[in-house]
Write a protein that holds these residues in place. Sequence first.
Motif, PDB file in Angstrom:
ATOM      1  N   PHE A   1      83.917  16.876  17.011  1.00  0.00           N
ATOM      2  CA  PHE A   1      82.500  16.588  17.253  1.00  0.00           C
ATOM      3  C   PHE A   1      82.076  15.456  16.319  1.00  0.00           C
ATOM      4  O   PHE A   1      82.434  15.448  15.148  1.00  0.00           O
ATOM      5  CB  PHE A   1      81.622  17.807  16.971  1.00  0.00           C
ATOM      6  N   GLU A   2      81.292  14.528  16.846  1.00  0.00           N
ATOM      7  CA  GLU A   2      80.788  13.417  16.036  1.00  0.00           C
ATOM      8  C   GLU A   2      79.270  13.480  16.017  1.00  0.00           C
ATOM      9  O   GLU A   2      78.634  13.496  17.073  1.00  0.00           O
ATOM     10  CB  GLU A   2      81.258  12.081  16.612  1.00  0.00           C
ATOM     11  N   PHE A   3      78.694  13.494  14.819  1.00  0.00           N
ATOM     12  CA  PHE A   3      77.252  13.634  14.642  1.00  0.00           C
ATOM     13  C   PHE A   3      76.641  12.335  14.132  1.00  0.00           C
ATOM     14  O   PHE A   3      77.221  11.656  13.288  1.00  0.00           O
ATOM     15  CB  PHE A   3      76.936  14.757  13.644  1.00  0.00           C
ATOM     16  N   GLU A   4      75.454  12.043  14.653  1.00  0.00           N
ATOM     17  CA  GLU A   4      74.688  10.885  14.193  1.00  0.00           C
ATOM     18  C   GLU A   4      73.218  11.273  14.156  1.00  0.00           C
ATOM     19  O   GLU A   4      72.683  11.786  15.154  1.00  0.00           O
ATOM     20  CB  GLU A   4      74.885   9.700  15.138  1.00  0.00           C
ATOM     21  N   LEU A   5      72.565  11.054  13.027  1.00  0.00           N
ATOM     22  CA  LEU A   5      71.141  11.346  12.905  1.00  0.00           C
ATOM     23  C   LEU A   5      70.360  10.168  13.468  1.00  0.00           C
ATOM     24  O   LEU A   5      70.545   9.029  13.029  1.00  0.00           O
ATOM     25  CB  LEU A   5      70.772  11.594  11.438  1.00  0.00           C
ATOM     26  N   VAL A   6      69.516  10.449  14.464  1.00  0.00           N
ATOM     27  CA  VAL A   6      68.722   9.414  15.124  1.00  0.00           C
ATOM     28  C   VAL A   6      67.258   9.824  15.123  1.00  0.00           C
ATOM     29  O   VAL A   6      66.920  10.969  14.822  1.00  0.00           O
ATOM     30  CB  VAL A   6      69.206   9.172  16.572  1.00  0.00           C
ATOM     31  N   GLU A   7      66.394   8.881  15.468  1.00  0.00           N
ATOM     32  CA  GLU A   7      64.966   9.144  15.627  1.00  0.00           C
ATOM     33  C   GLU A   7      64.630   8.983  17.102  1.00  0.00           C
ATOM     34  O   GLU A   7      64.964   7.958  17.706  1.00  0.00           O
ATOM     35  CB  GLU A   7      64.141   8.161  14.784  1.00  0.00           C
ATOM     36  N   LEU A   8      63.984   9.993  17.687  1.00  0.00           N
ATOM     37  CA  LEU A   8      63.542   9.920  19.077  1.00  0.00           C
ATOM     38  C   LEU A   8      62.021   9.899  19.114  1.00  0.00           C
ATOM     39  O   LEU A   8      61.370  10.633  18.363  1.00  0.00           O
ATOM     40  CB  LEU A   8      64.043  11.122  19.883  1.00  0.00           C
ATOM     41  N   ASN A   9      61.472   9.094  20.020  1.00  0.00           N
ATOM     42  CA  ASN A   9      60.030   9.129  20.213  1.00  0.00           C
ATOM     43  C   ASN A   9      59.692  10.279  21.166  1.00  0.00           C
ATOM     44  O   ASN A   9      60.592  10.940  21.710  1.00  0.00           O
ATOM     45  CB  ASN A   9      59.500   7.770  20.695  1.00  0.00           C
TER      46      ASN A   9
ATOM     47  N   MET B   1      57.601  10.056  16.012  1.00  0.00           N
ATOM     48  CA  MET B   1      59.063  10.037  15.975  1.00  0.00           C
ATOM     49  C   MET B   1      59.573  11.338  15.362  1.00  0.00           C
ATOM     50  O   MET B   1      58.902  11.928  14.503  1.00  0.00           O
ATOM     51  CB  MET B   1      59.570   8.856  15.146  1.00  0.00           C
ATOM     52  N   HIS B   2      60.786  11.749  15.804  1.00  0.00           N
ATOM     53  CA  HIS B   2      61.362  13.013  15.364  1.00  0.00           C
ATOM     54  C   HIS B   2      62.860  12.829  15.117  1.00  0.00           C
ATOM     55  O   HIS B   2      63.562  12.226  15.925  1.00  0.00           O
ATOM     56  CB  HIS B   2      61.131  14.097  16.419  1.00  0.00           C
ATOM     57  N   SER B   3      63.351  13.392  14.010  1.00  0.00           N
ATOM     58  CA  SER B   3      64.782  13.337  13.702  1.00  0.00           C
ATOM     59  C   SER B   3      65.539  14.300  14.608  1.00  0.00           C
ATOM     60  O   SER B   3      65.121  15.436  14.810  1.00  0.00           O
ATOM     61  CB  SER B   3      65.030  13.716  12.235  1.00  0.00           C
ATOM     62  N   VAL B   4      66.654  13.812  15.141  1.00  0.00           N
ATOM     63  CA  VAL B   4      67.504  14.583  16.054  1.00  0.00           C
ATOM     64  C   VAL B   4      68.955  14.267  15.715  1.00  0.00           C
ATOM     65  O   VAL B   4      69.302  13.111  15.452  1.00  0.00           O
ATOM     66  CB  VAL B   4      67.215  14.197  17.530  1.00  0.00           C
ATOM     67  N   TRP B   5      69.797  15.305  15.709  1.00  0.00           N
ATOM     68  CA  TRP B   5      71.234  15.070  15.595  1.00  0.00           C
ATOM     69  C   TRP B   5      71.788  14.822  16.987  1.00  0.00           C
ATOM     70  O   TRP B   5      71.662  15.685  17.864  1.00  0.00           O
ATOM     71  CB  TRP B   5      71.950  16.272  14.990  1.00  0.00           C
ATOM     72  N   HIS B   6      72.387  13.664  17.208  1.00  0.00           N
ATOM     73  CA  HIS B   6      73.161  13.421  18.421  1.00  0.00           C
ATOM     74  C   HIS B   6      74.590  13.853  18.129  1.00  0.00           C
ATOM     75  O   HIS B   6      75.138  13.509  17.071  1.00  0.00           O
ATOM     76  CB  HIS B   6      73.140  11.947  18.798  1.00  0.00           C
TER      77      HIS B   6
ATOM     78  N   GLU C   1      52.874  19.888  10.252  1.00  0.00           N
ATOM     79  CA  GLU C   1      53.655  18.678   9.985  1.00  0.00           C
ATOM     80  C   GLU C   1      53.812  17.769  11.204  1.00  0.00           C
ATOM     81  O   GLU C   1      54.199  16.611  11.064  1.00  0.00           O
ATOM     82  CB  GLU C   1      55.036  19.047   9.445  1.00  0.00           C
ATOM     83  N   GLY C   2      53.597  18.294  12.408  1.00  0.00           N
ATOM     84  CA  GLY C   2      53.687  17.480  13.618  1.00  0.00           C
ATOM     85  C   GLY C   2      55.091  17.159  14.066  1.00  0.00           C
ATOM     86  O   GLY C   2      55.299  16.303  14.933  1.00  0.00           O
ATOM     87  N   THR C   3      56.072  17.860  13.513  1.00  0.00           N
ATOM     88  CA  THR C   3      57.463  17.652  13.885  1.00  0.00           C
ATOM     89  C   THR C   3      58.259  18.898  13.513  1.00  0.00           C
ATOM     90  O   THR C   3      57.687  19.895  13.063  1.00  0.00           O
ATOM     91  CB  THR C   3      58.047  16.387  13.205  1.00  0.00           C
ATOM     92  N   THR C   4      59.556  18.854  13.671  1.00  0.00           N
ATOM     93  CA  THR C   4      60.408  20.012  13.400  1.00  0.00           C
ATOM     94  C   THR C   4      60.820  20.067  11.929  1.00  0.00           C
ATOM     95  O   THR C   4      60.931  19.030  11.272  1.00  0.00           O
ATOM     96  CB  THR C   4      61.677  19.960  14.275  1.00  0.00           C
ATOM     97  N   PRO C   5      61.087  21.276  11.397  1.00  0.00           N
ATOM     98  CA  PRO C   5      61.530  21.384  10.003  1.00  0.00           C
ATOM     99  C   PRO C   5      62.962  20.909   9.794  1.00  0.00           C
ATOM    100  O   PRO C   5      63.345  20.547   8.683  1.00  0.00           O
ATOM    101  CB  PRO C   5      61.390  22.870   9.700  1.00  0.00           C
ATOM    102  N   SER C   6      63.748  20.914  10.840  1.00  0.00           N
ATOM    103  CA  SER C   6      65.108  20.387  10.801  1.00  0.00           C
ATOM    104  C   SER C   6      65.417  19.835  12.192  1.00  0.00           C
ATOM    105  O   SER C   6      64.850  20.288  13.189  1.00  0.00           O
ATOM    106  CB  SER C   6      66.119  21.467  10.398  1.00  0.00           C
ATOM    107  N   PRO C   7      66.303  18.843  12.267  1.00  0.00           N
ATOM    108  CA  PRO C   7      66.575  18.207  13.554  1.00  0.00           C
ATOM    109  C   PRO C   7      67.216  19.166  14.561  1.00  0.00           C
ATOM    110  O   PRO C   7      68.056  19.986  14.194  1.00  0.00           O
ATOM    111  CB  PRO C   7      67.550  17.081  13.198  1.00  0.00           C
TER     112      PRO C   7
END
Length: 185
Positions: free
Chosen positions: A58-66, A161-166, A108-114
Motif C-alpha cells: 500500500f502506498e500512502f500520500e497525504l493530500v488536501e481535498l476541497n 480544504m480537508h486532509s485526506v490519506w490517498h 473545527e470545520g474539518t475532521t480530527p484525522s484524515p
Amino acid sequence: MKVPPVKGYGDSAESFEDYYGRWPSRFGNFPKCVVENWVHRHWGEFDSRWRDKSPELFEFELVELNNDQVMQVGHIGNWMKELDYWGDELFRNRIRQSTWLAKYMLSEGTTPSPIIVAPNASGLTHPKGGPMHPNQLIEGHMRLAYLRGMIRHQYAELKPMHSVWHVSLPASSFKLLPSGPNAGP
C-alpha cells in the motif's frame, strides 16, 4: 510476516503506544496516523478484510481535498445513503451532536484525522464484495458522513480544504472486475 494483531482487541486492547512499539519496519509504508486510526482502532475489520491484501505494498500520500472533491468520495452498494443520513442527523439529533467527534468537527470545520480514500480503485472488488468506487472510502465512515453533512448543509464553520490519506492499492492483491464489451454493469 503479517501485520501483527492488536493484543486483547475486542476486550481490553493494548494501548496504541504499545501496539505501535511492536509495528514491524516491513510496514513502514503505513504512516503512524493510519496505523492508529485504521489498523489499531478497527483491528477486527482490518484483520478480516485488508490484512491479506499485501499491505506492505500500500502506498500512502497525504493530500488536501476541497469540499467538491470530498463529495466525490464514494463507497460500495448503498453505503452513501446511510452516510448521508448520519450526516443529516448531525444537524437534527442532539445526542449525535454531543459526541466527541461531532463536537470536534462542528467547532473545527474539518475532521480530527484524515479519512483514507483509494482514488484509483476502479476495476477492483471491495473485500466486502462488489465493485469499488473510483474514489473508494477505505476508513473514516463517520468522519466522511459528518463532513458531507456539513458541506450539504453549508455549515458556516466548514473549512474549504480537508486532509485526506490517498492510498494506492496493489491490484494484484484484489479480485479484478471483468472488463470489456460483455462485462455487464
